[in-house]
Design a protein around this motif. Structure first.
Motif, PDB file in Angstrom:
ATOM      1  N   TRP A  23       8.170  93.301  45.186  1.00 61.64           N
ATOM      2  CA  TRP A  23       6.795  92.608  44.635  1.00 61.64           C
ATOM      3  C   TRP A  23       6.893  91.062  44.411  1.00 61.64           C
ATOM      4  O   TRP A  23       8.083  90.685  44.383  1.00 61.64           O
ATOM      5  N   PRO A  24       5.910  90.418  44.313  1.00 66.32           N
ATOM      6  CA  PRO A  24       5.980  88.948  43.939  1.00 66.32           C
ATOM      7  C   PRO A  24       6.640  88.857  42.685  1.00 66.32           C
ATOM      8  O   PRO A  24       6.328  89.539  41.676  1.00 66.32           O
ATOM      9  N   GLY A  25       7.705  88.019  42.724  1.00 68.35           N
ATOM     10  CA  GLY A  25       8.455  87.649  41.271  1.00 68.35           C
ATOM     11  C   GLY A  25       9.525  88.846  41.157  1.00 68.35           C
ATOM     12  O   GLY A  25      10.356  88.913  40.125  1.00 68.35           O
ATOM     13  N   MET A  26       9.730  89.707  41.883  1.00 72.79           N
ATOM     14  CA  MET A  26      10.723  90.808  41.785  1.00 72.79           C
ATOM     15  C   MET A  26      11.548  91.048  43.321  1.00 72.79           C
ATOM     16  O   MET A  26      11.717  92.140  43.578  1.00 72.79           O
ATOM     17  N   LYS A  27      12.142  89.967  43.454  1.00 74.81           N
ATOM     18  CA  LYS A  27      12.725  90.004  44.836  1.00 74.81           C
ATOM     19  C   LYS A  27      14.389  90.202  44.602  1.00 74.81           C
ATOM     20  O   LYS A  27      14.905  90.718  45.513  1.00 74.81           O
ATOM     21  N   ARG A  29      17.689  91.932  42.452  1.00 76.16           N
ATOM     22  CA  ARG A  29      18.024  93.052  41.352  1.00 76.16           C
ATOM     23  C   ARG A  29      17.947  92.803  39.930  1.00 76.16           C
ATOM     24  O   ARG A  29      17.709  93.461  39.225  1.00 76.16           O
ATOM     25  N   SER A  30      18.251  91.411  39.694  1.00 76.09           N
ATOM     26  CA  SER A  30      18.435  91.016  38.135  1.00 76.09           C
ATOM     27  C   SER A  30      17.129  90.776  37.607  1.00 76.09           C
ATOM     28  O   SER A  30      17.091  90.595  36.342  1.00 76.09           O
ATOM     29  N   ASP A  31      15.990  90.985  38.525  1.00 80.59           N
ATOM     30  CA  ASP A  31      14.687  91.133  37.711  1.00 80.59           C
ATOM     31  C   ASP A  31      14.013  92.278  37.342  1.00 80.59           C
ATOM     32  O   ASP A  31      13.093  92.418  37.016  1.00 80.59           O
ATOM     33  N   PHE A  32      15.041  93.351  37.139  1.00 82.51           N
ATOM     34  CA  PHE A  32      14.611  94.622  36.687  1.00 82.51           C
ATOM     35  C   PHE A  32      13.877  94.475  35.341  1.00 82.51           C
ATOM     36  O   PHE A  32      13.053  95.417  34.981  1.00 82.51           O
ATOM     37  N   TRP A  33      14.373  93.868  34.388  1.00 81.72           N
ATOM     38  CA  TRP A  33      13.894  93.415  33.060  1.00 81.72           C
ATOM     39  C   TRP A  33      12.486  93.004  32.966  1.00 81.72           C
ATOM     40  O   TRP A  33      11.852  93.179  31.997  1.00 81.72           O
ATOM     41  N   LYS A  34      11.983  92.528  33.957  1.00 80.21           N
ATOM     42  CA  LYS A  34      10.755  92.319  33.945  1.00 80.21           C
ATOM     43  C   LYS A  34       9.624  93.315  33.912  1.00 80.21           C
ATOM     44  O   LYS A  34       8.519  93.297  33.392  1.00 80.21           O
ATOM     45  N   ILE A  35      10.152  94.615  34.427  1.00 75.43           N
ATOM     46  CA  ILE A  35       9.382  95.803  34.053  1.00 75.43           C
ATOM     47  C   ILE A  35       9.041  96.238  32.845  1.00 75.43           C
ATOM     48  O   ILE A  35       7.957  96.370  32.374  1.00 75.43           O
ATOM     49  N   ALA A  36      10.088  96.118  32.105  1.00 78.93           N
ATOM     50  CA  ALA A  36      10.288  96.426  30.705  1.00 78.93           C
ATOM     51  C   ALA A  36       9.486  95.269  29.949  1.00 78.93           C
ATOM     52  O   ALA A  36       8.543  95.705  28.948  1.00 78.93           O
ATOM     53  N   ALA A  37       9.637  94.094  30.343  1.00 76.84           N
ATOM     54  CA  ALA A  37       8.896  93.149  29.803  1.00 76.84           C
ATOM     55  C   ALA A  37       7.462  93.017  29.966  1.00 76.84           C
ATOM     56  O   ALA A  37       6.707  93.058  28.792  1.00 76.84           O
ATOM     57  N   GLY A  38       6.946  93.492  30.861  1.00 81.87           N
ATOM     58  CA  GLY A  38       5.611  93.809  31.520  1.00 81.87           C
ATOM     59  C   GLY A  38       4.995  94.959  30.491  1.00 81.87           C
ATOM     60  O   GLY A  38       3.919  95.148  30.178  1.00 81.87           O
ATOM     61  N   ALA A  39       5.882  96.038  30.430  1.00 79.37           N
ATOM     62  CA  ALA A  39       5.473  97.269  29.659  1.00 79.37           C
ATOM     63  C   ALA A  39       5.230  97.167  28.295  1.00 79.37           C
ATOM     64  O   ALA A  39       3.993  97.236  27.558  1.00 79.37           O
ATOM     65  N   ILE A  40       6.159  96.059  27.799  1.00 77.74           N
ATOM     66  CA  ILE A  40       6.057  95.746  26.200  1.00 77.74           C
ATOM     67  C   ILE A  40       4.911  94.941  26.022  1.00 77.74           C
ATOM     68  O   ILE A  40       3.901  95.056  24.996  1.00 77.74           O
TER      69      ILE A  40
END
Length: 54
Positions: A23-27, A29-40
């Motif tokens: 996904w844009p901005g999630m290219k 593996r180290s970007d997995f934290w963005k999922i949690a940040a988005g949910a919060i």
């Protein structure tokens, strides 16, 4: 439903660690934290809207 959403978020994070979602901005593996940040952030917005009376 409230128990399913955290499980889906964790599953998305694990899948992203195995194979990046692309996904844009999630290219990477180290970007997995963005999922949690988005949910919060989404939970914070929902709580703020529910307490503001809208």
């Amino acid at each position: 439903m409230t128990k399913v959403l955290p499980l889906l978020l964790i599953l998305m994070m694990v899948l992203h660690l195995i194979k990046p979602l692309g996904w844009p901005g999630m290219k990477k593996r180290s970007d997995f934290w963005k999922i949690a940040a988005g949910a919060i952030f989404a939970m914070m917005v929902i709580v703020m809207l529910s307490h503001s009376g809208l």
